[in-house]
Structure formats: structure tokens, C-alpha cells
Design an enzyme around this catalytic site. Structure first.
Site, PDB file in Angstrom:
ATOM      1  N   LYS A  25      69.305  35.566  95.003  1.00 11.09           N
ATOM      2  CA  LYS A  25      70.299  35.083  95.963  1.00 11.09           C
ATOM      3  C   LYS A  25      69.668  34.984  97.350  1.00 11.09           C
ATOM      4  O   LYS A  25      69.804  33.964  98.033  1.00 11.09           O
ATOM      5  CB  LYS A  25      71.485  36.053  95.977  1.00 11.09           C
ATOM      6  N   ARG A  94      75.915  41.660 100.329  1.00  9.49           N
ATOM      7  CA  ARG A  94      75.823  41.127  98.969  1.00  9.49           C
ATOM      8  C   ARG A  94      74.548  41.599  98.285  1.00  9.49           C
ATOM      9  O   ARG A  94      73.480  41.601  98.874  1.00  9.49           O
ATOM     10  CB  ARG A  94      75.813  39.598  99.027  1.00  9.49           C
ATOM     11  N   GLY A 103      78.028  39.042  88.120  1.00 11.51           N
ATOM     12  CA  GLY A 103      79.021  40.088  88.329  1.00 11.51           C
ATOM     13  C   GLY A 103      78.518  41.506  88.196  1.00 11.51           C
ATOM     14  O   GLY A 103      79.309  42.440  88.121  1.00 11.51           O
ATOM     15  N   MET A 105      76.839  43.387  90.367  1.00 10.16           N
ATOM     16  CA  MET A 105      77.018  44.197  91.567  1.00 10.16           C
ATOM     17  C   MET A 105      77.917  43.445  92.534  1.00 10.16           C
ATOM     18  O   MET A 105      77.761  42.246  92.726  1.00 10.16           O
ATOM     19  CB  MET A 105      75.652  44.495  92.186  1.00 10.16           C
ATOM     20  N   ARG A 340      71.927  28.859  92.506  1.00  8.76           N
ATOM     21  CA  ARG A 340      70.981  29.384  91.508  1.00  8.76           C
ATOM     22  C   ARG A 340      70.942  28.388  90.362  1.00  8.76           C
ATOM     23  O   ARG A 340      71.816  27.521  90.251  1.00  8.76           O
ATOM     24  CB  ARG A 340      71.426  30.752  91.007  1.00  8.76           C
ATOM     25  N   HIS A 457      84.698  34.937  85.178  1.00  3.17           N
ATOM     26  CA  HIS A 457      83.680  35.870  84.711  1.00  3.17           C
ATOM     27  C   HIS A 457      83.439  35.714  83.210  1.00  3.17           C
ATOM     28  O   HIS A 457      82.310  35.605  82.744  1.00  3.17           O
ATOM     29  CB  HIS A 457      84.124  37.288  85.040  1.00  3.17           C
ATOM     30  N   SER A 814      46.240  30.940  54.657  1.00  5.38           N
ATOM     31  CA  SER A 814      47.557  31.082  55.264  1.00  5.38           C
ATOM     32  C   SER A 814      47.813  32.572  55.461  1.00  5.38           C
ATOM     33  O   SER A 814      47.824  33.335  54.485  1.00  5.38           O
ATOM     34  CB  SER A 814      48.618  30.458  54.368  1.00  5.38           C
ATOM     35  N   CYS A 882      52.366  32.035  57.592  1.00  5.29           N
ATOM     36  CA  CYS A 882      53.649  31.818  56.929  1.00  5.29           C
ATOM     37  C   CYS A 882      54.513  33.061  56.915  1.00  5.29           C
ATOM     38  O   CYS A 882      55.512  33.129  56.228  1.00  5.29           O
ATOM     39  CB  CYS A 882      53.443  31.281  55.514  1.00  5.29           C
ATOM     40  N   TYR A 902      48.608  25.356  61.888  1.00  8.13           N
ATOM     41  CA  TYR A 902      50.053  25.212  61.692  1.00  8.13           C
ATOM     42  C   TYR A 902      50.734  26.572  61.654  1.00  8.13           C
ATOM     43  O   TYR A 902      50.092  27.603  61.446  1.00  8.13           O
ATOM     44  CB  TYR A 902      50.357  24.432  60.409  1.00  8.13           C
TER      45      TYR A 902
HETATM   46  P1  ADP Z   1      78.221  37.254  93.286  1.00  5.91           P
HETATM   47  O1  ADP Z   1      76.824  37.646  93.100  1.00  5.91           O
HETATM   48  O2  ADP Z   1      79.158  38.090  92.513  1.00  5.91           O
HETATM   49  O3  ADP Z   1      78.438  35.798  93.123  1.00  5.91           O
HETATM   50  P2  ADP Z   1      78.375  36.813  96.117  1.00  5.91           P
HETATM   51  O4  ADP Z   1      77.537  37.615  96.996  1.00  5.91           O
HETATM   52  O5  ADP Z   1      77.941  35.435  95.874  1.00  5.91           O
HETATM   53  O6  ADP Z   1      78.611  37.618  94.783  1.00  5.91           O
HETATM   54  O7  ADP Z   1      79.813  36.802  96.729  1.00  5.91           O
HETATM   55  C1  ADP Z   1      80.892  36.342  96.029  1.00  5.91           C
HETATM   56  C2  ADP Z   1      81.684  35.394  96.850  1.00  5.91           C
HETATM   57  O8  ADP Z   1      82.029  35.979  98.080  1.00  5.91           O
HETATM   58  C3  ADP Z   1      80.940  34.138  97.227  1.00  5.91           C
HETATM   59  O9  ADP Z   1      81.023  33.183  96.241  1.00  5.91           O
HETATM   60  C4  ADP Z   1      81.703  33.691  98.440  1.00  5.91           C
HETATM   61  O10 ADP Z   1      82.842  32.966  98.042  1.00  5.91           O
HETATM   62  C5  ADP Z   1      82.112  34.986  99.050  1.00  5.91           C
HETATM   63  N1  ADP Z   1      81.222  35.290 100.141  1.00  5.91           N
HETATM   64  C6  ADP Z   1      80.083  35.995 100.150  1.00  5.91           C
HETATM   65  N2  ADP Z   1      79.539  36.022 101.366  1.00  5.91           N
HETATM   66  C7  ADP Z   1      80.362  35.319 102.164  1.00  5.91           C
HETATM   67  C8  ADP Z   1      80.337  34.965 103.540  1.00  5.91           C
HETATM   68  N3  ADP Z   1      79.367  35.346 104.346  1.00  5.91           N
HETATM   69  N4  ADP Z   1      81.339  34.205 104.004  1.00  5.91           N
HETATM   70  C9  ADP Z   1      82.326  33.825 103.197  1.00  5.91           C
HETATM   71  N5  ADP Z   1      82.416  34.111 101.920  1.00  5.91           N
HETATM   72  C10 ADP Z   1      81.440  34.851 101.391  1.00  5.91           C
HETATM   73 MG    MG Z   2      77.916  34.466  94.137  1.00  5.04          MG
HETATM   74 MG    MG Z   3      80.790  38.117  91.521  1.00  9.79          MG
END
Ligand code: ADP
Ligand code: MG
Ligand code: MG
Length: 929
Positions: A25, A94, A103, A105, A340, A457, A814, A882, A902
């Protein structure tokens, strides 16, 4: 030294390629910032800081000072102040490691809010509702993620306020309602932690960073890494991303959303995603409100939509890969918050690969390399057989991840796990899923949720795992407490069977007929590119004409292993085979072999014809002879019962009389129903019974005679062929006559005769003499010369060491790596896999199961010796593998490296092996031991 270490990078500076250091990220936030996409300013704390923290249970020296310096920089850029009572800076905190773990963390939004900054925020925006909405979200997220307060405590309070206010959704709550929600939340925190909510933004940040670091070692994350074999060289520690907040909940010109540059369920080149107006963060993913498809934005917010389309274009062009991205619109301005590589099922990966090449976005090599060979197996996933379907679906949801699955309903992940361990087939049915349900996904055949969209999710995780998933089946009401689900009048209980179709979103009661997956046009194209690049040929192990057909459909370029003994197991042949084994002398044995000959010849004609003009390698009889005989226990029981038959009949005669003493009515009914049956029994001829008894006793004697202490190392393979030459003679004749027949009818055949279990050149030479003799006879009978190859399996350690001599006789080798691995490790496969191998694997004594993954360091070295030896006396020697490892991608890379011609594997793995063979060629230079 360590004082100087840099732990923090601004998005404008960090290296977008260094995911190990910055997490996926973080690296992409840097990359996007630097290519000029609109990303809110921020910075990344490195995974190195995380590891140092986990190591010493404290921040490494200097880290917090660097964080402070970057924070000051952020304040400057944004002209806001962290904790400011006039213009407060709010951030999100984040997590993110090198590998995206959906999901795993959780993110904390709106950090920096407290009673003071809240007032400033409200004053500044003039939007009270927005202020309280942000505040209550922050308290909940911070409470849950950083302070460990259970989510339900908050949800409960929110639901209560909603109920009091008669609100259907969060949107119906007024700012006063939200203020009340926030103060209830603060009370929850006080009650649960025994402390007041931390007001100081710096303290909040400090706690949040720790929480992110600690989450790396949380149970969920650890489980996930173990399950997906994410080792430290792949991802080690999580980074922390501190990112200026932008607000999707600032009114109707604000929104938040998630999108894929292409449809991840089908791979189609269409913009795909969902958004929610006036919402923040995870609302879309959590399935709390049902989001709208991005296509609707075209009408609702046309200018933004145009920007979004441009963003989609720029992301794909830059990354040359389908992107899964997250965006937020604040008062008409679009921000990209994450991107990503899109997780897609195999079908979508294949389709996008082919289409991106056709669009000129990527080249063929990239198209091949972006797909993991093992993922192709998914394509052969079962689907519902529409034509055989009688019933109507009981519910309709969204097609979130394709494939169909049947199983018993289970309402929570723990139970799914325990039931799965018992070997039950399970469908996990939830209202919506959360990251803590992950172990339930592993255990389930499929996932069904009553809420959430295609980016929920459940959908994302199931797609990643290639498991069928249906989301948002809103007609289903789930009651976890009662362990029941309600669909209108219908009540489903735990354990009831259902079927879900992740391709259509339909849900059915009971089990439904499934059909195997099939090749799409795109897969055919992709694999044809693979075949052009690969130098290893991919063959299949196939024993019958039917298998051969299937192998051919999967694109096999021949049969690398045709096990003739499997042909003998069919019901019309086994009695002949048994009779042949029972024969007292070779004259009698020949009589049965003569009957087997035409049968086997016909099998070969069919297999050769299906595979023409590709080679078919026929292995002569391999297993110990007693494998064709019934087991000793069964025979003993049968003999006992036959012996007792007269007594049994007598007992039945007296049954009626005996019963009369106990229960006259029962006696009467026994008399009525047994009468004619007993009469029939009396007609059983003693002579017949005795004859059968005699036969069984003979077989039992033979079973005892042929029994071996250690059959794997016993009288089998070429040893059998040498002691009973008439058996091999018959088989060789069947192969050669089938060849002649095919030639006669114009079928281009390429047969190969392969001898199993050879350990000395003398053995091979003996069999070759038989071949020479039969060949002469067949050639003179048909009046033309036959083309075929003669070779040996290499599956005995000695054969590896004597390969130079063997290659003087054999035209091909083989590697039978199943036996060769057994012999190299001195492990018997069944015993190893059942008794100690799992322990060895779990405790790092052996990394892999050598019967699945070729042991390149041990078995591989023997192979190398054998190949070098063999080619030293016979440079033309053709060499293949094989064993089961022949379909395993990493093993295939080794096969490329040692110069095999092969690989041969089971038919359904052929597509996997074809792609792996192309990978092996493309990545040949990188391979090292
Ligand atoms: P995950 O890894 O679970 O996707 P993120 O870090 O991407 O977690 O955060 C989840 C959501 O939180 C993002 O998709 C976004 O909508 C919101 N978010 C995260 N950072 C910000 C920010 N700086 N401003 C606004 N929304 C945010
Ligand atoms: Mg995200
Ligand atoms: Mg998430």
C-alpha cells in the site's frame, strides 16, 4: 549508527518499487503520488521499524522524532495543525505489508479528533452532522482496532439509537443523533478499558502506530501467512501509512468507492466498481449500505465520473496490470487512496492476459508470467449442470466468485473449521463476513452472505482463494443465535444441504448436479502462446482410451506413462488375470495370456489412435502380482461362511419353531416369508458349494504364496518380467501388433515400450531380447518394418548410478520420481504421509512433501547424475519425468534446468504444466540451486 537510520518516507520520496520496505500500500501511494495522481499527502513508516518494534517491544530509537518531523511537514503542506483548535489536521493510520492481505489489519480513520478539534471541524465546515459522523466513526475504529473493544458493543449502541429514532439507515440519523452515538461510544470505551478516551492526538497516533505494528503478530495475520505460506522473504512486517484525511462524507457531492479497472469476476474489459454517496472509508466494503455500481455515477456525478475513468486508464497504463483501487470524492474532488494488482480468479486472469496483449498493453511474455500456473487448476472447477437442473433457486444473490459448490450450512467460522476437519463439505452462511472469519473460508467449499456487494470482504477473499461465493442474497435472513436462516416461509437449519452458484448468484436447496470446467477460447490462446515458448513437452499419464481423450483435450502432447496394469483391473479382465496368476505351469499360463492378448491389443489401438501422431509410452507390468488377487482377510471370511453354510441353512430351518416359543406372531411371519426361500436353499447343490470352496482355498494359498514382507521392494517390475517372461512377451506383442494395425489403417503412431524398476543393464538387455524376437515375428507377419522406441524407467538408485550402461540399451529414460523419492529417502510413501511427514513439514525438518514437490537437492542430484551418465554414452537419449512431481510448477523449473525433454503428469494438471513449462523457459536464466 542506528540513530541515523531512516524509518520514515514521505509519499513524494519513497521508492514505489520497494514493497518489502514500504509495504504494498505504502509503495503504491508513493508511486501514485510521484506519477502525478491525486493522493492526499502523507508518509510511510517502514517495515524495518515494525520488525525493530516487535523485537524490542518499543519504537526504535529516532523513529518517533522522524514521525514528528514528517507530521510537521504535513502540517505545512496542508496548512493545518495536528490538534489545532482552528484548522485541525486529521489523518488515517493504515497498515500494509509487502503482500496484500485483504482485511487482515484495520485502518483507523479521522485520527486527531477530540472534543476540541471536533468543534473546529464543525465550525470550519459548517456541517455539524459531518463532524459528529466523523467523530463517532473515529471513536469506534480506534476503540476496536487500537484498544481492543469488541465491535458489537458499538454496533449495539448505534442500533439502539437508530431504533429509538426509528432510523432505517445511518443516513437517517441527525447530527444530534450522531452526537448521542458519539457520547455513548465514549462511555463504551471508558467502561471497557477503565480509562477515558485519549484526547491528545499525539497519544492517539502513538497508540495507533503500536497497534498496527502489533497486528502483524495477531492471530489472524499469523494464520493467514501460514495458510498461504507467506514466508519472511515474501513479506516481513507491516508498514504504517499516515495519510491526510479526505472526506467522502461531506455531503452529496462527496462519496467513497472501490473499483477494478476490469471486471474481476469475468475479466471483461469493463469498468467495475461500487460507490456510496456521503459515506466514509469501509462503508462500501462492509456491506452496511448497499452501494451503487460505478456506471450510475455517469448520471449522478458526470464530471467526477470522467475523472474516474481517466484514473482507471492511467493506472492500467502505468502498472500494466488490472488494478483494484480505492477512491474518495471530497466536495467534487477525486482522490485515489490505494491501488494494487487486482485479485482475480483464474478465468479472469486468462481473459485479461489475452485481451491486454490484443490491446497492445502488454506483451505475450508478461501475459504468461502474470498468471500462476497452479491457479489454472481453478478453471477446471465444477459448475452447475444447467441442463440437468430441475429445481428453482431458493434465493438470488450476486455472483461474487465463480464455481459451484454444495455443502452443509454452517453459521460461523469456528464451526466451519471444526466440521471441515471432520471432512465435511461446508457452505459458510453469514450475514456478512469479517476478517476474523478467515479460517472458516479455508474450511468451506463455498461462501454465502445475505448482505454486501461484489467488493465486500466475502467476495474479495473468496475470489482470492478461488472459492465459489454468492453475496447479497437479501432474501435470506440469518439468525446466528438460533442457528437458522429464513427465506420467506422456508427455514434452513445448520447441517441442511445447499448449493451455491458463484457464477450466477443462485442458491439452491440440496445438492445440484455439477459439471467439470472446460477450456475457454482465451485459455486455448494463452496456452498456445505457452507452447510456443516452452521447450519442455508436456505429456499426460493416461491408462485408458477415455483418459487419453481427456488428456488430449487438456493439450497433452503425448502420453508419458500408460500403466498397463490398470487395463487389467476392468471387471471383464480381472478374472482372466487372476486365472493367469493361478496357473500351475507356463503352458496353462500361456492359455490365459492368449486370451488377454487381443484385449490389450485393442486397448493400445484405441489409445494410439486417440493420441496420434503423439508418442505413447507403454509401461510393462509393474506391480507385484498379488495386487490382482483378493485380500487374505476377505478370502478367509468367505471360506468360513462357505464352510458354515450347512449349519446356517439348518438354523434357518429351525428358526420358525424357535420363534414360536418366543413370539407366535413373529414365527408366523417368518414362516410366510422364509418358506419359498428356504425351499430354494435346499436345492443348493453340495457339489457346487464344495467346488467354490475349493477355488477360494486355492486362491488363498496363492495369496499366501505371493505375499511379500516388503512388496514395494519385492517381486515386481522387470523382476516379474524376467521370472515370467511370457507375461512381458504378451504385452510387447500387444503393443507391436497394435502398432502394426494402426500403421495398416493409416494412423501415425509413435509407441514407446518402457521397462519399470530396472537396476542393471542385464535386466534391460533380457527384455530387449524379447522385444527383438517379437518384433521380428510381427514384422514378418505384417510384412513391414515397425518404428518404436525402447527405454527404461529410472526409479531405482542404482539405475541412476549405472545410467551410462543403461543408455547403451535404452533410447529413452523416464524418471519415476514417486519410487525414486521413496528409494532416495527410504520412506514408504503411505507410511510417511500418514505418520511422520506432516510433523516433519510443520517443524521444518523437511520443507515440502517430496512426493508432491521434487526434492531437487537429493532426488534432483541423482537425476542429474543419471542424465549426465546416460547422455555420455547416448547423446540422443530422450529424458522425461512421469512422477506426480511432473505437474508441479517449481519441480518443472528444475526439469528445465537439468535439460529434460518432457514432463508427464495427470491429465487435469496438463494445463498447469504447459504454463509452468513456459515460465520455466522464460525464467531459465534466474534458476539456481
Ligand atoms: P484496507 O487495507 O483494509 O483496504 P485502507 O487503509 O485502504 O484499508 O483503508 C480502508 C478505507 O479507508 C479506504 O478504502 C478509504 O476509503 C478509507 N481511507 C483510508 N485512508 C483515508 C484517508 N486518508 N482519507 C479518506 N479515507 C481514507
Ligand atoms: Mg484499502
Ligand atoms: Mg479493509
Amino acid at each position: 549508527m542506528s540513530e541515523k537510520k531512516n524509518y520514515v518516507y514521505a509519499f513524494t520520496v519513497g521508492n514505489g518499487k520497494n514493497k518489502q520496505l514500504l509495504g504494498g500500500k505504502g509503495a503504491n501511494l508513493c508511486e501514485m503520488t510521484q506519477i502525478g495522481l491525486r493522493v492526499p499527502p502523507g508518509f510511510v513508516i517502514t517495515t524495518e521499524a515494525c520488525l525493530a518494534y516487535l523485537d524490542q517491544q518499543d519504537f526504535p530509537a529516532g523513529m518517533m522524532e522522524q514521525v514528528q518531523a514528517h507530521l510537521t511537514e504535513l502540517e505545512k503542506i496542508t496548512a493545518k495543525g495536528f490538534g489545532s483548535a482552528e484548522n485541525p489536521l486529521l489523518v488515517s493510520v493504515r497498515s500494509g505489508s509487502a503482500i496484500s492481505m485483504p482485511g487482515m489489519m484495520d485502518t483507523i480513520l479521522n485520527l486527531g479528533l477530540n472534543s476540541t478539534t471536533l468543534r473546529a471541524l464543525i465550525h470550519q465546515t459548517g456541517n455539524e452532522r459531518f463532524g459528529y459522523d466523523s467523530y463517532r466513526r473515529f471513536i469506534q475504529l480506534f476503540g476496536k482496532v487500537a484498544l481492543g473493544v469488541p465491535d458489537e458493543k458499538f454496533d449495539h449502541q448505534l442500533d439502539e439509537v437508530k431504533k429509538i429514532r426509528g432510523a432505517m439507515s445511518d443516513l437517517d440519523l441527525t447530527s444530534a443523533d450522531l452526537e448521542q452515538v458519539a457520547s455513548r461510544f465514549l462511555a463504551v470505551i471508558q467502561e471497557h478499558t477503565g480509562r477515558a478516551f485519549p484526547e491528545d492526538p499525539h497519544e492517539q497516533l502513538n497508540i495507533a502506530i503500536r497497534a498496527v505494528f502489533n497486528s502483524w503478530m495477531g492471530k489472524r495475520a499469523v494464520d493467514y501467512r501460514r495458510e498461504f505460506k507467506i514466508t519472511k522473504d515474501v513479506a516481513n512486517g507491516t508498514a504504517v501509512n499516515i495519510c491526510t484525511m479526505v472526506f467522502g462524507n461531506m455531503g452529496n457531492d462527496s462519496a467513497t468507492g472501490v473499483a477494478f479497472t476490469r471486471n474481476p469476476a469475468t475479466g471483461e474489459n469493463e469498468f467495475f466498481g461500487e460507490y456510496l454517496v456521503n459515506a466514509q472509508g469501509e462503508d462500501v466494503v462492509a456491506g452496511i449500505r448497499t452501494p451503487k455500481p460505478v456506471a450510475e455515477m455517469k448520471n449522478e456525478m458526470p464530471e467526477i465520473f470522467a475523472q474516474l475513468v481517466e484514473l482507471r486508464q492511467r493506472l492500467e497504463t502505468h502498472y500494466q496490470e488490472v488494478q483494484d483501487f480505492e477512491f474518495t470524492i471530497e466536495k467534487g474532488i477525486l482522490y485515489c487512496l490505494q491501488t494494487r494488482n487486482g485479485k482475480m480468479n483464474a478465468q479472469s486472469m486468462v481473459r485479461t492476459s489475452v485481451e491486454m496483449v490484443q490491446e497492445g498493453l502488454i506483451n505475450r511474455e508478461r501475459a504468461l508470467l502474470r498468471i500462476r500456473p497452479e491457479d489454472l487448476e481453478q478453471l477446471l472447477f465444477p459448475r452447475l449442470d444447467r441442463r440437468a437442473m430441475q429445481v428453482k433457486p431458493i434465493a438470488q444473490g450476486l455472483p461474487a466468485s465463480p464455481g459451484a459448490a454444495s455443502g452443509q450450512i454452517v453459521f460461523d467460522a469456528d464451526r466451519a473449521e471444526s466440521q471441515g476437519k471432520l471432512g465435511k463439505k461446508i457452505i459458510l452462511l453469514r450475514e456478512e463476513t469479517k476478517p476474523e472469519d478467515i479460517h472458516g473460508f479455508f474450511a468451506a467449499q463455498g461462501i454465502l452472505t445475505s448482505r454486501g456487494g461484489k467488493t465486500s470482504h466475502a467476495a474479495v477473499v473468496a475470489r482470492g482463494m478461488g472459492k465459489p461465493c454468492v453475496t447479497g442474497a437479501m432474501a435470506i435472513r440469518v439468525d446466528v443465535q438460533l442457528r437458522k436462516a429464513f427465506i420467506g416461509e422456508q427455514i434452513l437449519s445448520e447441517g441442511d444441504l445447499i448449493t451455491i452458484d458463484g457464477g450466477s448468484g443462485e442458491v439452491y436447496l440440496g445438492t445440484a448436479p455439477l459439471v467439470e470446467g472446460e477450456f475457454t477460447a482465451e485459455l486455448t490462446t494463452l496456452l498456445s502462446w505457452a507452447d510456443e515458448i516452452a521447450t519442455l513437452q508436456v505429456m499426460a499419464n493416461a491408462d485408458t482410451p477415455k483418459d487419453a481423450h481427456r488428456a488430449r483435450n487438456y493439450g497433452a502432447m503425448g502420453i508419458g506413462l500408460c500403466r498397463t496394469e490398470r487395463m487389467f483391473n476392468a471387471t471383464d479382465r480381472l478374472p482372466l488375470m487372476v486365472a493367469m496368476i493361478m496357473a500351475e505351469n507356463s503352458v496353462e499360463r500361456q492359455k490365459y495370456l492368449d486370451q488377454l492378448l487381443p484385449i490389450q491389443r485393442q486397448d493400445f489401438i484405441e489409445v494410439f489412435t486417440v493420441m496420434a501422431p503423439y508418442p505413447v509410452t507403454v509401461r510393462l507390468l509393474d506391480p507385484p502380482i498379488h495386487e490382482f488377487l483378493p485380500s487374505e482377510n476377505v478370502l478367509r471370511d468367505e471360506i468360513d461362511n462357505l464352510r458354515n453354510l450347512p449349519a446356517t441353512i439348518k438354523g434357518l430351518d429351525q428358526l420358525t419353531d424357535t420363534l414360536r416359543v418366543i413370539d407366535p406372531q413373529l414365527a408366523e411371519s417368518a414362516h410366510n416369508s422364509l418358506g419359498t426361500f428356504l425351499a430354494g436353499l435346499h436345492h443348493l447343490c453340495d457339489h457346487t458349494v464344495n467346488q467354490i470352496l475349493q477355488e477360494k482355498q486355492n486362491i488363498l494359498r496363492k495369496v499366501r504364496e505371493t505375499q511379500e514382507i516388503n512388496p514395494m521392494l519385492g517381486h515386481r517390475g522387470v523382476r516379474l518380467g524376467i521370472t515370467y517372461p511370457e507375461i512381458y512377451q504378451m504385452q510387447i506383442r500387444a503393443v507391436l501388433e497394435a502398432t502394426a494395425e494402426c500403421v495398416k489403417s493409416g494412423v501415425a503412431v509413435n509407441p514407446e515400450i518402457m521397462v519399470p524398476q530396472v537396476c542393471t543393464a542385464q535386466e534391460l538387455d533380457r527384455v530387449r531380447k524379447i522385444v527383438d524376437q517379437v518384433r521380428a515375428e510381427v514384422e514378418s507377419a505384417y510384412g513391414f518394418k515397425l518404428q518404436f522406441k525402447f527405454g527404461t524407467m529410472i526409479e531405482v538408485v542404482r539405475a541412476c548410478m549405472r545410467a551410462n550402461r543403461l543408455a547403451e540399451i535404452a533410447q529413452f529414460f523416464s524418471f519415476g520420481t514417486n519410487d525414486l523419492s521413496q528409494a532416495t529417502f527410504s520412506f514408504s510413501r503411505e507410511d510417511a504421509e500418514n505418520k511422520f511427514l506432516p510433523f516433519y513439514n510443520e517443524n521444518g525438518i523437511l520443507r515440502d512433501n517430496p512426493f508432491e514437490v521434487l526434492d531437487v537437492n537429493g532426488v534432483g542430484r541423482l537425476m542429474k547424475i543419471a542424465i549426465d551418465g546416460g547422455r555420455s554414452t547416448n547423446p540422443e537419449l530422450k529424458v522425461g519425468i512421469c512422477g506426480e512431481q511432473g505437474g508441479h510448477p517449481a519441480s518443472i523449473r528444475f526439469c528445465q534446468y537439468v535439460g529434460l525433454n518432457y514432463v508427464s503428469c495427470s491429465a487435469p494438471r496438463v494445463p498447469v504444466a504447459r504454463l509452468a513449462a513456459a515460465h520455466a523457459k522464460l525464467k531459465e536464466a534466474e534458476f539456481g540451486l
